[in-house]
Write an enzyme that holds these catalytic residues in place. Sequence first.
Site, mmCIF file in Angstrom:
data_model
loop_
_atom_site.group_PDB
_atom_site.id
_atom_site.type_symbol
_atom_site.label_atom_id
_atom_site.label_comp_id
_atom_site.label_asym_id
_atom_site.label_seq_id
_atom_site.Cartn_x
_atom_site.Cartn_y
_atom_site.Cartn_z
ATOM 1 N N GLU A 86 0.782 -1.222 0.000
ATOM 2 C CA GLU A 86 0.000 0.000 0.000
ATOM 3 C C GLU A 86 0.824 1.288 0.000
ATOM 4 O O GLU A 86 0.415 2.273 -0.595
ATOM 5 C CB GLU A 86 -0.945 0.008 1.228
ATOM 6 C CG GLU A 86 -1.983 -1.080 1.219
ATOM 7 C CD GLU A 86 -3.006 -0.919 0.101
ATOM 8 O OE1 GLU A 86 -3.233 0.219 -0.353
ATOM 9 O OE2 GLU A 86 -3.561 -1.943 -0.330
ATOM 10 N N SER A 347 -30.084 -19.128 55.383
ATOM 11 C CA SER A 347 -29.221 -19.166 56.571
ATOM 12 C C SER A 347 -27.769 -18.794 56.281
ATOM 13 O O SER A 347 -26.909 -18.991 57.138
ATOM 14 C CB SER A 347 -29.259 -20.573 57.178
ATOM 15 O OG SER A 347 -30.564 -20.908 57.601
#
Length: 780
Positions: A86, A347
């Site tokens: 590129e 509990s």
Amino acid sequence: MLEKLRYITKKVWKWPWVKALVALLLLFLGLNLVFPLNVRPRYSTIVTAADGTILHAFLSDDDKWRLVTELDEITPVLRKTILHKEDNYFYYHPGFNPVSMARAVFRNLTTGRRTSGASTITMQVVRLLEPRKRTYGSKIIELFRAVQLELFYSKDEILQLYLNLIPYGGNVEGIKSASMLYFGKPPQLLSLAEITTLTIIPNRPSSLRLGLNNKLIVQERNRWLNRFAKTGLFTAEAINDALNEPLDAHRRALPKLAPHLSLRLKKSQPDQPIIHTLVKPNRQAQAEQLVANYVGRVRSMNIHNAAVLVIDNQTMAVEAYVGSADFANSYDGGQVDGVRAVRSPGSTLKPLLYALAFDKGMMTPKTVLNDVPTSFSGYEPENYDRQFYGPITVESALANSLNVPAVKTLQQLSTPTFVESLKKAGFETIKKQSKGLGLSVILGGCGVTLEELTRLFAAFANGGQIGNLNFVAPNESDAPAKKSRLISEDAAFLIMNTLTQITRPDLPNNFDNSYHLPRIAWKTGTSYGRRDAWSIGYNKRYTVGVWVGNFSGEGVPELSGANIATPLLFTIFNTIDYNSSSGWFRMPKSLSMRQVCAETGDVPGETCEHKIVDYAIMGVSPYRRCQHQKAVWTNATGTVSYCAHCLPENDGSDDAVRRFFPNLAPELIAFYESRRIPYPKIPPHNPACTRVFAQQGPQIVSPNDGSEYFINPHQPQQLQLSCQADNEVKVVYWYLNDKLYRKAAPTEGVFFSPQPGALKISCADDKGRNTDIRISIRTE
């Protein structure tokens, strides 16, 4: 020197190109102020695991797969390939390449059409950020923006932007998105052939479609690989391997692990493209699979969901987070986050209560409490199995999760003190409910989350220090997370020692591989109506929280913490930390051992024959001398007892004998009498004694003095009259507003139908002793 500098400046300023350059610079600065650069790509959110792998990925807000490629994911091979194809001069130009631009203009003018472009990577980034029509005006704007990019960003950052935005067809953008979706791997693991494939797609994304046109893509890929070979970009061996590599590219699904945690973090950090968690991917996958398999087995019982949280005790890192059995199952509420859902704890808060009681010096593990029917201002708790066990040690009360001893302990400690500790431990719902909480809080009368409970038990594992859970990796600049002291190290050890016992009712009945029990401390809980089953456990290394139930809140008769939640807890521990090498907890130096009386847990007195060993926190634990027996003077046959006023004079006869009898609390005596449990009774008092009235009369235990009772006039209800009286009392007399209501035995329950208004209740025994209380009856 200064004059010479002025002369040079004036001379240079006369040059036209200098003035033009300055004017151009000023123009650029002005345009930069008016049109500032705005680089804010709309990335997809990635949630990563502790090892950097992707746990979960989300589409961007514009429905694109646009995953961020981090700088360390850009390998040298990828960098060389993309730059060679590129922009060979990327690291040398200021955002545009004048030579390439001149060449492109010349070719376009000589041919009369656009034959080549001159866009640098920087200019392509501008085009990807701000798409425009391909005109000369757009090119000028791109040039301006490209220079801006070069001024404000480094070359590596610009290259990173390019790799994040290049298109791959459809809604896929960025090399990381394509790498994960088509090759199932991150960019740093791509081969040369795969990198070359991904570098050629953006030029022709419509014709070179991965998974559809793979044969054409291979031809184009090999053409570029041969070009690389001619330029010597890579070695011949690397090129040859790449040419012969088959293309295995097809659309894949991105990982979807830890969906509840990922959604939670994405919501809390909406602008963060990458969220680095501390979750271990293998641990998460194991936990999700175990939960899904387990819920599949219990679904026949009408139990449809479960949630699990795994915490590393040392770092407080969340290593696994399972919010439900199946996120995709909307019928059973799979998208509900069970880790953060507010439920009743059953509990599970009892360990904290007893730890606080140890720290307050109220009791030790061997202290004996009475588990008998008790009314706490109208609140009459029962045990899970609806049985009562009489005298029982604190450690047995906790191991067996008995309710009455817990409520008594909370009453003695005080509810506000306990609630403040829960607020300090980070229970957010309890903070909101704190003003309305009473004694029932210890039995589940409040709201908690699995996250909060697991964090609490991690504090027990960390010697009583509680810290925040770490979901994401901290930044290097962040200060180390601090832990605060919730309970003492001694109390944490005593709780651990109790919760490690396996001779207890909450060991699963159906856990057939008992020889594979993990070495952990754990506590179970079952909410009222059997809507929630809890089991929270920990060892030196991990704390694991498990919730099982239905998000709809539907109760199930078979649902319990022991038989439903605990098997999953054991399985998870055996999977993630079987035969743990992390060692075990050591007894703190400030904790000592001492002998106590087995009857009370107090320091042995003269009459204590049965002694056992107990723990004690030095300087904190109570030092009460045991008085479980009391001396009573009786006649020789033991049929009559004497008080100090009627004790026969010591004339050498054997009329008076000193004997020892259990010093039982009235509530325990009433319990024994009501259940016909034999116990040594003190003989009736000398009937000839004239000082009998000095003794206490019967104590009314129901109703409660000063209480208000509401009745429904359309559905008549009855109240119970009960009392506790001395052993020698055979008959009591009940009076309502000074009118005789009924004669009964002291242990007999008497019922009456109340009428609205103030009511005086009196109870007299057969010795003439009397007790009064007053209550108020109102209609609903």
